[in-house]
Scaffold this motif. Structure first.
Motif, PDB file in Angstrom:
ATOM      1  N   LEU A  13     -27.466  -0.750  18.176  1.00  0.00           N
ATOM      2  CA  LEU A  13     -28.790  -1.216  18.610  1.00  0.00           C
ATOM      3  C   LEU A  13     -28.693  -2.684  19.022  1.00  0.00           C
ATOM      4  CD1 LEU A  13     -32.245  -0.433  17.236  1.00  0.00           C
ATOM      5  CD2 LEU A  13     -31.594  -2.831  17.323  1.00  0.00           C
ATOM      6  N   VAL A  14     -29.234  -3.017  20.172  1.00  0.00           N
ATOM      7  CA  VAL A  14     -29.191  -4.398  20.682  1.00  0.00           C
ATOM      8  C   VAL A  14     -30.607  -4.942  20.796  1.00  0.00           C
ATOM      9  CG1 VAL A  14     -28.383  -5.886  22.568  1.00  0.00           C
ATOM     10  CG2 VAL A  14     -27.178  -3.733  22.095  1.00  0.00           C
ATOM     11  N   ASP A  15     -30.819  -6.127  20.278  1.00  0.00           N
ATOM     12  CA  ASP A  15     -32.116  -6.804  20.454  1.00  0.00           C
ATOM     13  C   ASP A  15     -31.869  -8.304  20.493  1.00  0.00           C
ATOM     14  OD1 ASP A  15     -35.313  -5.735  19.702  1.00  0.00           O
ATOM     15  OD2 ASP A  15     -34.903  -7.874  19.972  1.00  0.00           O
ATOM     16  N   ARG A  16     -32.672  -9.001  21.274  1.00  0.00           N
ATOM     17  CA  ARG A  16     -32.528 -10.469  21.336  1.00  0.00           C
ATOM     18  C   ARG A  16     -33.017 -11.130  20.045  1.00  0.00           C
ATOM     19  NH1 ARG A  16     -37.489 -10.723  25.103  1.00  0.00           N
ATOM     20  NH2 ARG A  16     -36.063 -10.941  26.848  1.00  0.00           N
ATOM     21  N   SER A  17     -33.900 -10.440  19.339  1.00  0.00           N
ATOM     22  CA  SER A  17     -34.494 -11.032  18.141  1.00  0.00           C
ATOM     23  C   SER A  17     -33.774 -10.523  16.889  1.00  0.00           C
ATOM     24  CB  SER A  17     -35.981 -10.632  18.078  1.00  0.00           C
ATOM     25  OG  SER A  17     -36.491 -10.883  16.793  1.00  0.00           O
ATOM     26  N   PRO A  18     -33.616 -11.387  15.883  1.00  0.00           N
ATOM     27  CA  PRO A  18     -33.032 -10.877  14.633  1.00  0.00           C
ATOM     28  C   PRO A  18     -34.030 -10.041  13.838  1.00  0.00           C
ATOM     29  CG  PRO A  18     -33.499 -13.234  14.446  1.00  0.00           C
ATOM     30  CD  PRO A  18     -33.835 -12.838  15.860  1.00  0.00           C
ATOM     31  N   TYR A  19     -35.289 -10.056  14.258  1.00  0.00           N
ATOM     32  CA  TYR A  19     -36.338  -9.392  13.479  1.00  0.00           C
ATOM     33  C   TYR A  19     -37.021  -8.276  14.266  1.00  0.00           C
ATOM     34  CZ  TYR A  19     -36.106 -13.474  10.466  1.00  0.00           C
ATOM     35  OH  TYR A  19     -35.671 -14.461   9.632  1.00  0.00           O
ATOM     36  N   HIS A  20     -37.491  -7.296  13.535  1.00  0.00           N
ATOM     37  CA  HIS A  20     -38.482  -6.355  14.058  1.00  0.00           C
ATOM     38  C   HIS A  20     -39.846  -6.880  13.628  1.00  0.00           C
ATOM     39  CE1 HIS A  20     -40.543  -2.537  14.905  1.00  0.00           C
ATOM     40  NE2 HIS A  20     -41.220  -2.794  13.793  1.00  0.00           N
ATOM     41  N   TYR A  21     -40.766  -6.991  14.562  1.00  0.00           N
ATOM     42  CA  TYR A  21     -42.128  -7.455  14.252  1.00  0.00           C
ATOM     43  C   TYR A  21     -43.103  -6.290  14.279  1.00  0.00           C
ATOM     44  CZ  TYR A  21     -40.814 -12.346  14.599  1.00  0.00           C
ATOM     45  OH  TYR A  21     -40.249 -13.576  14.375  1.00  0.00           O
ATOM     46  N   ARG A  26     -59.807   1.471   7.108  1.00  0.00           N
ATOM     47  CA  ARG A  26     -59.254   0.131   7.319  1.00  0.00           C
ATOM     48  C   ARG A  26     -58.121  -0.141   6.311  1.00  0.00           C
ATOM     49  NH1 ARG A  26     -60.553  -5.403   5.771  1.00  0.00           N
ATOM     50  NH2 ARG A  26     -59.519  -6.596   7.394  1.00  0.00           N
ATOM     51  N   LEU A  27     -58.326   0.302   5.069  1.00  0.00           N
ATOM     52  CA  LEU A  27     -57.274   0.126   4.055  1.00  0.00           C
ATOM     53  C   LEU A  27     -56.009   0.874   4.476  1.00  0.00           C
ATOM     54  CD1 LEU A  27     -59.151   0.480   0.644  1.00  0.00           C
ATOM     55  CD2 LEU A  27     -58.214  -1.573   1.720  1.00  0.00           C
ATOM     56  N   THR A  28     -56.192   2.036   5.092  1.00  0.00           N
ATOM     57  CA  THR A  28     -55.025   2.807   5.535  1.00  0.00           C
ATOM     58  C   THR A  28     -54.223   1.996   6.551  1.00  0.00           C
ATOM     59  OG1 THR A  28     -56.517   4.679   5.411  1.00  0.00           O
ATOM     60  CG2 THR A  28     -54.349   5.121   6.308  1.00  0.00           C
ATOM     61  N   LYS A  29     -54.933   1.284   7.446  1.00  0.00           N
ATOM     62  CA  LYS A  29     -54.215   0.469   8.433  1.00  0.00           C
ATOM     63  C   LYS A  29     -53.419  -0.636   7.722  1.00  0.00           C
ATOM     64  CE  LYS A  29     -54.389  -1.704  12.902  1.00  0.00           C
ATOM     65  NZ  LYS A  29     -54.810  -1.419  14.254  1.00  0.00           N
ATOM     66  N   MET A  30     -54.044  -1.215   6.686  1.00  0.00           N
ATOM     67  CA  MET A  30     -53.349  -2.291   5.973  1.00  0.00           C
ATOM     68  C   MET A  30     -52.114  -1.742   5.258  1.00  0.00           C
ATOM     69  SD  MET A  30     -56.715  -4.220   4.628  1.00  0.00           S
ATOM     70  CE  MET A  30     -56.255  -5.918   4.580  1.00  0.00           C
ATOM     71  N   LEU A  31     -52.241  -0.534   4.708  1.00  0.00           N
ATOM     72  CA  LEU A  31     -51.107   0.075   4.002  1.00  0.00           C
ATOM     73  C   LEU A  31     -50.006   0.512   4.963  1.00  0.00           C
ATOM     74  CD1 LEU A  31     -52.707   2.442   1.342  1.00  0.00           C
ATOM     75  CD2 LEU A  31     -51.156   0.525   0.944  1.00  0.00           C
ATOM     76  N   PHE A  32     -50.425   0.847   6.189  1.00  0.00           N
ATOM     77  CA  PHE A  32     -49.467   1.414   7.136  1.00  0.00           C
ATOM     78  C   PHE A  32     -48.294   0.461   7.401  1.00  0.00           C
ATOM     79  CE2 PHE A  32     -47.885   2.535  11.385  1.00  0.00           C
ATOM     80  CZ  PHE A  32     -47.511   3.832  11.125  1.00  0.00           C
ATOM     81  N   GLU A  33     -48.597  -0.833   7.433  1.00  0.00           N
ATOM     82  CA  GLU A  33     -47.524  -1.813   7.677  1.00  0.00           C
ATOM     83  C   GLU A  33     -46.425  -1.673   6.612  1.00  0.00           C
ATOM     84  OE1 GLU A  33     -48.285  -6.335   8.305  1.00  0.00           O
ATOM     85  OE2 GLU A  33     -47.484  -6.012   6.295  1.00  0.00           O
ATOM     86  N   SER A  34     -46.828  -1.584   5.329  1.00  0.00           N
ATOM     87  CA  SER A  34     -45.832  -1.466   4.241  1.00  0.00           C
ATOM     88  C   SER A  34     -45.077  -0.143   4.362  1.00  0.00           C
ATOM     89  CB  SER A  34     -46.497  -1.489   2.871  1.00  0.00           C
ATOM     90  OG  SER A  34     -47.430  -2.500   2.821  1.00  0.00           O
ATOM     91  N   ILE A  35     -45.805   0.925   4.711  1.00  0.00           N
ATOM     92  CA  ILE A  35     -45.143   2.235   4.828  1.00  0.00           C
ATOM     93  C   ILE A  35     -44.115   2.196   5.963  1.00  0.00           C
ATOM     94  CG2 ILE A  35     -45.561   4.688   5.375  1.00  0.00           C
ATOM     95  CD1 ILE A  35     -48.366   4.314   4.100  1.00  0.00           C
ATOM     96  N   TRP A  36     -44.505   1.550   7.045  1.00  0.00           N
ATOM     97  CA  TRP A  36     -43.622   1.431   8.216  1.00  0.00           C
ATOM     98  C   TRP A  36     -42.320   0.712   7.830  1.00  0.00           C
ATOM     99  CZ3 TRP A  36     -43.439   3.216  13.154  1.00  0.00           C
ATOM    100  CH2 TRP A  36     -42.664   2.525  14.083  1.00  0.00           C
ATOM    101  N   PHE A  37     -42.470  -0.439   7.173  1.00  0.00           N
ATOM    102  CA  PHE A  37     -41.261  -1.190   6.793  1.00  0.00           C
ATOM    103  C   PHE A  37     -40.420  -0.403   5.778  1.00  0.00           C
ATOM    104  CE2 PHE A  37     -43.531  -5.402   7.880  1.00  0.00           C
ATOM    105  CZ  PHE A  37     -42.942  -5.433   9.132  1.00  0.00           C
ATOM    106  N   ALA A  38     -41.096   0.219   4.810  1.00  0.00           N
ATOM    107  CA  ALA A  38     -40.345   0.964   3.776  1.00  0.00           C
ATOM    108  C   ALA A  38     -39.603   2.144   4.407  1.00  0.00           C
ATOM    109  CB  ALA A  38     -41.310   1.468   2.702  1.00  0.00           C
ATOM    110  N   THR A  39     -40.211   2.770   5.406  1.00  0.00           N
ATOM    111  CA  THR A  39     -39.583   3.947   6.017  1.00  0.00           C
ATOM    112  C   THR A  39     -38.437   3.550   6.939  1.00  0.00           C
ATOM    113  OG1 THR A  39     -41.768   4.963   6.029  1.00  0.00           O
ATOM    114  CG2 THR A  39     -40.075   6.069   7.339  1.00  0.00           C
TER     115      THR A  39
END
Ligand code: FAD
Length: 383
Positions: A33-41, A367-380
């Motif tokens: 995988l190639v990306d210019r950034s060291p991070y996924h945002y 709205r809480l689900t959207k807030m949780l989704f970020e953590s689920i995304w990173f954990a997955t």
């Protein structure tokens, strides 16, 4: 042994990498995988960074975390894709591939709109931090939210930002001294998604006192007179301007055979394989507007799953002809309320009519689900 190269570690590239890593575990195939950034945002959280609810470190993870899963990660700038030679130029070096997935997203190009230096936006992390300072300085007046053109990441985001600003200004007791105007090319709020969704969004904006200025096609900004200028001669005065910047597909000097005149890669909308070479797939924001799909993470995600399945089946020699289901849902966060719209874009891909859309729900819990989704995304995908 095949080398599968993935260009871009955003929503699309990240999902492809994970799915291939799981499916090819124990084989000798290589995933790079190639990306210019060291991070996924995680870009859906950028407006929260702009409003001071989150810090940049909370909305990103190192792409190197993928190496634990067997994906090689190379930080570098993709300069050119030479399809006939099956090579990609990265950091001055030519890298070869057998199968290529390109998910390089869109680039923001503020310079394409005259006077854009007077505007703020959360469409990049740097932009979000600049916008945060402007909002902290804001003591009341008229905030105008504008859109520079029809192609931009996440079509519902300007509506969400209007609702979130109302919420943030009320918390700071500035709402009585402020006005929020949303100037958008849509004739009615989100009318491209049909009357059910448009009706709910219209109701929410009205309840929040956000004035909607429809059919507004922005032409330029006049920084001295503090005016947003429309193509039809309308002029909207602002004290603070939040403006979706012009976007262009991020094509990184791709071979001309791959590009339409409008700079989008030419793909088969049923497989996302490039017409120039079926060993090359292109997905996500850099291709979707050209096939009338929205530039949204959820679409890039489902395309990534579909493309990874095609690659896995091909490498294992058992392609069963799965077809892509163009369905998308997206939680719209209005600060103290949220809506979950869903659309089926089958008719769009078939060129037979508008998308079929509806509202699955509206509540604070969504709205809480959207807030949780970020953590689920990173954990997955990046733990
Ligand atoms: C404010 C905001 C809110 C959003 N909210 C939502 C939402 O609620 N729901 C939703 O579904 N979507 C949302 N989106 C949209 C979503 O984030 C994008 O549609 C999605 O990330 C697109 O995925 P992609 O893989 O096509 O591109 P990206 O995620 O943009 O990834 C592209 C990657 O390619 C890299 N890259 C680009 N060019 C080069 C190059 N030349 N060399 C090397 N690397 C390169 C970039 O660094 C990046 O990591 C939002 C976006 C924004 C900005």
């Amino acid at each position: 042994m095949a080398r599968i190269m993935i260009l871009g570690g955003g929503s699309g590239g990240l999902v492809v990498a994970n799915k291939l890593a799981r499916g090819l575990r124990g084989t000798s195939h290589e995933i790079l995988l190639v990306d210019r950034s060291p991070y996924h945002y995680f870009m859906p959280s950028f407006p929260w960074v702009a409003l001071g609810f989150k810090e940049p470190e909370q909305v990103r993870r190192p792409l190197k975390n993928l190496e634990k899963k067997g994906v090689r990660v190379l930080q570098g700038e993709v300069r050119e894709i030479r399809i006939p030679e099956k090579r990609v130029r990265v950091n001055g070096e030519d890298l070869s591939y057998d199968l290529l997935v390109v998910s390089l997203g869109a680039e923001v190009k503020p310079d394409l709109m005259p006077g854009f230096e007077a505007a703020y936006h959360p469409w990049t992390i740097e932009g979000a931090l600049r916008m945060r300072e402007a909002i902290q300085r804001f003591e009341g007046g008229r905030i105008v939210i504008g859109v520079s053109g029809p192609y931009y990441r996440c079509p519902p985001a300007p509506y969400e930002i209007a609702g979130q600003l109302d919420f943030a200004l009320r918390a700071r007791r500035l709402r009585d001294k402020s006005e929020i105007v949303l100037a958008h090319p849509h004739p009615q709020p989100l009318s491209a998604m049909g009357p059910a969704i448009s009706g709910v969004i219209t109701e929410i904006l009205a309840a929040k006192g956000v004035r909607f200025e429809g059919n507004f096609h922005a032409r330029a900004i006049d920084p001295e007179r503090r005016l947003l200028l429309g193509q039809d001669g309308r002029e909207i005065p602002f004290d603070l301007l939040i403006m979706v910047p012009p976007h262009r597909p991020s094509v990184a000097g791709m071979c001309p055979g791959l590009l339409t005149p409008a700079s989008f890669p030419l793909v088969d909308p049923k497989t996302f394989r490039c017409l120039a070479d079926p060993d090359v797939f292109a997905i996500g924001d850099m291709v979707n507007p050209a096939i009338n799909l929205p530039a949204a993470g959820v679409v890039a995600h489902f395309q990534a799953e579909f493309v990874a399945n095609q690659i896995l089946a091909e490498l294992k020699g058992a392609y069963i002809g799965e077809s892509f289901t163009p369905v998308a849902m997206c939680i719209m966060d209005f600060g103290d309320d949220a809506v979950l719209p869903m659309c089926d874009f089958t008719r769009i891909l078939d060129l037979s009519g508008p998308p079929s859309c509806g509202v699955l729900g509206r509540s604070k819990a969504i709205r809480l689900t959207k807030m949780l989704f970020e953590s689920i995304w990173f954990a997955t995908y990046l733990s």
